[in-house]
Write a protein that holds these residues in place. Structure first.
Motif, PDB file in Angstrom:
ATOM      1  N   MET A 132       2.281   3.828  -3.948  1.00 32.23           N
ATOM      2  CA  MET A 132       2.064   3.078  -2.745  1.00 32.23           C
ATOM      3  C   MET A 132       1.954   1.644  -3.097  1.00 32.23           C
ATOM      4  O   MET A 132       0.990   1.088  -2.963  1.00 32.23           O
ATOM      5  CB  MET A 132       0.860   3.641  -2.187  1.00 32.23           C
ATOM      6  N   GLY A 133       2.712   1.007  -3.576  1.00 38.67           N
ATOM      7  CA  GLY A 133       2.568  -0.317  -4.120  1.00 38.67           C
ATOM      8  C   GLY A 133       1.525  -1.137  -3.430  1.00 38.67           C
ATOM      9  O   GLY A 133       1.610  -1.428  -2.275  1.00 38.67           O
ATOM     10  N   ALA A 134       0.504  -1.497  -4.107  1.00 40.74           N
ATOM     11  CA  ALA A 134      -0.540  -2.290  -3.498  1.00 40.74           C
ATOM     12  C   ALA A 134      -0.294  -3.752  -3.753  1.00 40.74           C
ATOM     13  O   ALA A 134       0.206  -4.121  -4.785  1.00 40.74           O
ATOM     14  CB  ALA A 134      -1.869  -1.896  -4.081  1.00 40.74           C
ATOM     15  N   GLY A 135      -0.673  -4.585  -2.805  1.00 37.72           N
ATOM     16  CA  GLY A 135      -0.514  -6.004  -3.039  1.00 37.72           C
ATOM     17  C   GLY A 135      -1.543  -6.494  -4.019  1.00 37.72           C
ATOM     18  O   GLY A 135      -2.602  -5.953  -4.137  1.00 37.72           O
ATOM     19  N   VAL A 136      -1.207  -7.531  -4.748  1.00 36.84           N
ATOM     20  CA  VAL A 136      -2.140  -8.063  -5.712  1.00 36.84           C
ATOM     21  C   VAL A 136      -2.284  -9.546  -5.486  1.00 36.84           C
ATOM     22  O   VAL A 136      -1.339 -10.219  -5.172  1.00 36.84           O
ATOM     23  CB  VAL A 136      -1.652  -7.836  -7.139  1.00 36.84           C
ATOM     24  N   GLY A 137      -3.499 -10.023  -5.647  1.00 38.11           N
ATOM     25  CA  GLY A 137      -3.764 -11.421  -5.408  1.00 38.11           C
ATOM     26  C   GLY A 137      -3.131 -12.329  -6.431  1.00 38.11           C
ATOM     27  O   GLY A 137      -2.312 -11.936  -7.215  1.00 38.11           O
ATOM     28  N   ALA A 138      -3.547 -13.548  -6.440  1.00 38.88           N
ATOM     29  CA  ALA A 138      -2.953 -14.541  -7.337  1.00 38.88           C
ATOM     30  C   ALA A 138      -3.068 -14.065  -8.764  1.00 38.88           C
ATOM     31  O   ALA A 138      -4.081 -13.594  -9.198  1.00 38.88           O
ATOM     32  CB  ALA A 138      -3.697 -15.850  -7.163  1.00 38.88           C
ATOM     33  N   ALA A 139      -2.010 -14.222  -9.499  1.00 43.58           N
ATOM     34  CA  ALA A 139      -1.997 -13.664 -10.834  1.00 43.58           C
ATOM     35  C   ALA A 139      -1.951 -14.700 -11.911  1.00 43.58           C
ATOM     36  O   ALA A 139      -2.405 -15.406 -11.916  1.00 43.58           O
ATOM     37  CB  ALA A 139      -0.815 -12.774 -10.968  1.00 43.58           C
ATOM     38  N   ALA A 140      -1.388 -14.874 -12.817  1.00 40.46           N
ATOM     39  CA  ALA A 140      -1.382 -15.836 -13.899  1.00 40.46           C
ATOM     40  C   ALA A 140      -1.816 -15.119 -15.141  1.00 40.46           C
ATOM     41  O   ALA A 140      -2.067 -13.954 -15.111  1.00 40.46           O
ATOM     42  CB  ALA A 140      -2.262 -17.052 -13.659  1.00 40.46           C
ATOM     43  N   VAL A 141      -1.834 -15.843 -16.194  1.00 44.62           N
ATOM     44  CA  VAL A 141      -2.093 -15.204 -17.460  1.00 44.62           C
ATOM     45  C   VAL A 141      -3.573 -15.010 -17.716  1.00 44.62           C
ATOM     46  O   VAL A 141      -3.940 -14.339 -18.652  1.00 44.62           O
ATOM     47  CB  VAL A 141      -1.479 -16.020 -18.603  1.00 44.62           C
ATOM     48  N   ALA A 142      -4.436 -15.575 -16.896  1.00 44.89           N
ATOM     49  CA  ALA A 142      -5.866 -15.477 -17.155  1.00 44.89           C
ATOM     50  C   ALA A 142      -6.300 -14.034 -17.270  1.00 44.89           C
ATOM     51  O   ALA A 142      -5.989 -13.206 -16.443  1.00 44.89           O
ATOM     52  CB  ALA A 142      -6.640 -16.158 -16.036  1.00 44.89           C
ATOM     53  N   GLY A 143      -7.079 -13.738 -18.309  1.00 45.04           N
ATOM     54  CA  GLY A 143      -7.630 -12.411 -18.489  1.00 45.04           C
ATOM     55  C   GLY A 143      -6.586 -11.372 -18.808  1.00 45.04           C
ATOM     56  O   GLY A 143      -6.841 -10.182 -18.695  1.00 45.04           O
ATOM     57  N   GLY A 144      -5.387 -11.788 -19.185  1.00 43.86           N
ATOM     58  CA  GLY A 144      -4.346 -10.821 -19.504  1.00 43.86           C
ATOM     59  C   GLY A 144      -3.777 -10.179 -18.271  1.00 43.86           C
ATOM     60  O   GLY A 144      -3.198  -9.099 -18.330  1.00 43.86           O
ATOM     61  N   SER A 145      -3.947 -10.800 -17.095  1.00 44.44           N
ATOM     62  CA  SER A 145      -3.391 -10.233 -15.867  1.00 44.44           C
ATOM     63  C   SER A 145      -1.899 -10.063 -16.003  1.00 44.44           C
ATOM     64  O   SER A 145      -1.216 -10.912 -16.520  1.00 44.44           O
ATOM     65  CB  SER A 145      -3.700 -11.159 -14.695  1.00 44.44           C
ATOM     66  N   LEU A 146      -1.400  -8.922 -15.521  1.00 41.62           N
ATOM     67  CA  LEU A 146      -0.011  -8.580 -15.780  1.00 41.62           C
ATOM     68  C   LEU A 146       0.823  -8.583 -14.521  1.00 41.62           C
ATOM     69  O   LEU A 146       1.682  -7.745 -14.343  1.00 41.62           O
ATOM     70  CB  LEU A 146       0.040  -7.195 -16.427  1.00 41.62           C
ATOM     71  N   VAL A 198       2.046   1.503   4.254  1.00 45.05           N
ATOM     72  CA  VAL A 198       1.743   2.925   4.126  1.00 45.05           C
ATOM     73  C   VAL A 198       2.779   3.715   4.927  1.00 45.05           C
ATOM     74  O   VAL A 198       2.964   3.488   6.123  1.00 45.05           O
ATOM     75  CB  VAL A 198       0.330   3.233   4.641  1.00 45.05           C
ATOM     76  N   THR A 199       3.474   4.612   4.254  1.00 41.17           N
ATOM     77  CA  THR A 199       4.486   5.456   4.884  1.00 41.17           C
ATOM     78  C   THR A 199       4.235   6.898   4.458  1.00 41.17           C
ATOM     79  O   THR A 199       3.422   7.154   3.560  1.00 41.17           O
ATOM     80  CB  THR A 199       5.899   5.036   4.456  1.00 41.17           C
ATOM     81  N   PRO A 200       4.933   7.850   5.045  1.00 39.23           N
ATOM     82  CA  PRO A 200       4.784   9.234   4.573  1.00 39.23           C
ATOM     83  C   PRO A 200       5.055   9.384   3.083  1.00 39.23           C
ATOM     84  O   PRO A 200       4.405  10.184   2.406  1.00 39.23           O
ATOM     85  CB  PRO A 200       5.812   9.988   5.425  1.00 39.23           C
ATOM     86  N   ASP A 201       5.990   8.598   2.543  1.00 42.40           N
ATOM     87  CA  ASP A 201       6.268   8.672   1.107  1.00 42.40           C
ATOM     88  C   ASP A 201       5.075   8.237   0.268  1.00 42.40           C
ATOM     89  O   ASP A 201       4.926   8.661  -0.890  1.00 42.40           O
ATOM     90  CB  ASP A 201       7.479   7.802   0.758  1.00 42.40           C
ATOM     91  N   SER A 202       4.214   7.378   0.822  1.00 42.20           N
ATOM     92  CA  SER A 202       3.019   6.961   0.086  1.00 42.20           C
ATOM     93  C   SER A 202       2.170   8.163  -0.284  1.00 42.20           C
ATOM     94  O   SER A 202       1.621   8.241  -1.387  1.00 42.20           O
ATOM     95  CB  SER A 202       2.195   5.983   0.935  1.00 42.20           C
ATOM     96  N   PHE A 203       2.062   9.119   0.623  1.00 39.04           N
ATOM     97  CA  PHE A 203       1.258  10.310   0.373  1.00 39.04           C
ATOM     98  C   PHE A 203       1.994  11.289  -0.537  1.00 39.04           C
ATOM     99  O   PHE A 203       1.385  11.942  -1.384  1.00 39.04           O
ATOM    100  CB  PHE A 203       0.882  10.970   1.697  1.00 39.04           C
ATOM    101  N   ARG A 204       3.309  11.364  -0.386  1.00 38.97           N
ATOM    102  CA  ARG A 204       4.082  12.277  -1.227  1.00 38.97           C
ATOM    103  C   ARG A 204       4.052  11.855  -2.693  1.00 38.97           C
ATOM    104  O   ARG A 204       4.090  12.696  -3.587  1.00 38.97           O
ATOM    105  CB  ARG A 204       5.534  12.326  -0.742  1.00 38.97           C
ATOM    106  N   LEU A 205       3.986  10.552  -2.947  1.00 43.14           N
ATOM    107  CA  LEU A 205       4.109  10.039  -4.310  1.00 43.14           C
ATOM    108  C   LEU A 205       2.806   9.514  -4.890  1.00 43.14           C
ATOM    109  O   LEU A 205       2.801   8.974  -5.992  1.00 43.14           O
ATOM    110  CB  LEU A 205       5.155   8.917  -4.343  1.00 43.14           C
ATOM    111  N   ILE A 206       1.704   9.690  -4.190  1.00 37.19           N
ATOM    112  CA  ILE A 206       0.455   9.076  -4.625  1.00 37.19           C
ATOM    113  C   ILE A 206       0.054   9.539  -6.017  1.00 37.19           C
ATOM    114  O   ILE A 206      -0.489   8.775  -6.811  1.00 37.19           O
ATOM    115  CB  ILE A 206      -0.674   9.334  -3.606  1.00 37.19           C
TER     116      ILE A 206
END
Length: 477
Positions: free
Chosen positions: A1-15, A324-332
């Motif tokens: 279910m691909g979740a959104g992620v906030g601002a990223a950058a290299v801090a803390g090894g964020s990927l 969120v779609t039906p596939d979100s539940f199928r692939l969770i």
């Protein structure tokens, strides 16, 4: 279910990086390319194409060595390399060339932030981009004008140094740490006191509204047939392998099929009893009027940019929507490990339940090949942009680079990508469907497209691949 992620950058090894959902734990250590264009919200709608319009073919051939589903950058690059090997190729496109995500991408071409196991693919693709204009005798819009990852702390610098070190001895890389006068040159006009930056001079960008169309034009010059408004409804088999492709405009006999349909690949292959574990993510982007801002591509804090050839800028929002779609539940179950890792890193999961859930419920999973398919009911589909997020993105850029206070919004759009549980693409044959190959699930499609096209040609022609196929196989799931 691909979740959104906030601002990223290299801090803390964020990927994180610029085009993925739930990308947090899946990308290479030490870097983030993905957060700049992430944006919450949006609802799928029929929309106009952003892509440069080109001449296409009016007649559908009755036979081809290879039929390609989808005239996006992956399908077009694959057709180019197949034509180079002497194959006759026809591309069937349900809408228009590059009408959906290929003309809505952020346009960075860089291996920074790409997962470690596909670094070879990314670097090979960069090499091919550097020679693309010469090969095609055309201006694809690619410019090697550099990529800058700004660092504000010793921790961020350490993460960037660790990423550079991880490439040593196995990847030909121009990545380096810059500071002082060199940094000031590349980040001219910035208001923050950046301590250093990771810089790659051989990185660059493409013009998302035109590049895939230019590649398609070059493919036609090499004999590839491209037929728009020609949805593929299904296939026919003989002795268990592909023998023909059935489209809304007729049947094409062939022994080879490439499914490069972007966000539609899962639906098409699902109708053929092939499970692709891909989920959708929505992004919001914008282009400003020209200003005298920084060159090339760059990212630092909330500010991310790509300067286009006319001096305008592509800027992305810092959050990504996860419908969120039906596939979100199928692939969770397949996506849970990444989601847990994201939570451990403190990344927010921005899920959105909208009318798209109910729209997805109405889409049939099977259809008669002599009847209208779901692909014919959605010629060019994209989510609406999140204007609130884009307003914030432009304000953040203007705070970091005051020259952007003079910029005005020229254009805004939404895009949709599909990603796999490990956020690496799937490029593989289908054991249950001999003669068929899939190339889908791209978070870094513009960077990877040339090398993927070459790999597809290697697979279909039986040649030795120039990159490691193992991280791209469907069987990894």
């Amino acid at each position: 279910m691909g979740a959104g992620v906030g601002a990223a950058a290299v801090a803390g090894g964020s990927l994180l990086g610029p085009v993925g959902a739930g990308i947090g734990a899946a990308l290479a250590a030490g870097g983030s390319l993905l957060a700049p264009m992430l944006g919450r919200g949006g609802v799928l709608t029929d929309t106009a194409s952003r892509a440069l319009r080109i001449a296409t073919d009016s007649e559908l051939p009755t036979q081809a060595d290879v039929v390609v589903v989808g005239a996006g950058v992956i399908g077009v690059c694959s057709a180019l390399y197949l034509a180079e090997r002497g194959f006759s190729v026809v591309i069937c496109e349900k809408g228009v060339v590059a009408g959906e995500q290929s003309s809505r991408a952020f346009g960075w071409v860089t291996n920074h932030g790409v997962a470690d196991e596909i670094q070879g693919l990314a670097v090979r693709s960069k090499t091919l981009w550097h020679g693309m204009d010469r090969w095609l005798d055309d201006d694809t819009g690619f410019r090697a004008n550099g990529y800058l990852q700004l660092c504000s702390s010793d921790e961020e610098i350490g993460a960037a140094e660790a990423w550079i070190e991880s490439l040593r001895g196995r990847i030909d890389s121009q990545a380096k740490i810059i500071s002082g006068a060199e940094l000031a040159t590349h980040a001219a006009g910035s208001t923050s006191a950046w301590k250093a930056a990771l810089y790659q001079a051989d990185d660059g960008g493409i013009e998302s509204a035109t590049t895939a169309s230019v590649l398609a034009r070059a493919a036609r010059k090499r004999g590839v047939k491209i037929v728009e408004s020609c949805a593929v409804r299904g296939i026919e088999t003989e002795a268990g392998r592909v023998s023909a492709v059935v489209t809304e405009r007729g049947v094409v006999t062939t022994l080879n099929l490439l499914v490069a349909g972007g966000a539609w690949s899962r639906l098409l292959l699902g109708s053929l009893d092939v499970e692709l574990p891909l989920l959708a993510a929505y992004l919001s982007q914008q282009r400003t009027t020209p200003v005298a801002g920084p060159a090339g591509c760059g990212f630092g804090g909330p500010a991310a940019w790509r300067r286009e050839l006319d001096g305008s800028y592509s800027l992305g929002a810092p959050v990504l929507g996860a419908p969120v779609t039906p596939d979100s539940f199928r692939l969770i179950g397949k996506f849970l490990p990444t989601m847990r890792a994201m939570r451990e890193m403190g990344e927010e999961m921005n899920l959105a339940l909208t009318s798209d859930f109910f729209r997805a419920l109405r889409v049939p999973k099977r259809w008669a090949l002599d009847r209208v398919s779901p692909f014919e009911r959605a010629r060019v589909l994209a989510p609406t942009p999140d204007h609130g997020l884009l307003d914030k993105a432009l304000a953040s850029m203007a705070e970091e680079f005051p020259v952007f206070r003079e910029a005005r919004v020229a254009e805004r759009w939404g895009g949709i990508i599909n990603v796999a549980p490990d956020f690496n693409p799937i490029v593989d044959t289908l054991p249950t469907l001999p003669g068929a190959v899939v190339a889908s699930g791209f978070a870094f499609g513009m960077t990877l497209a040339p090398a993927v096209g070459e790999l597809v040609a290697d697979i279909i022609s039986g040649s030795e691949p120039k990159v490691d196929r193992a991280p791209l196989k469907l069987s990894r799931f």
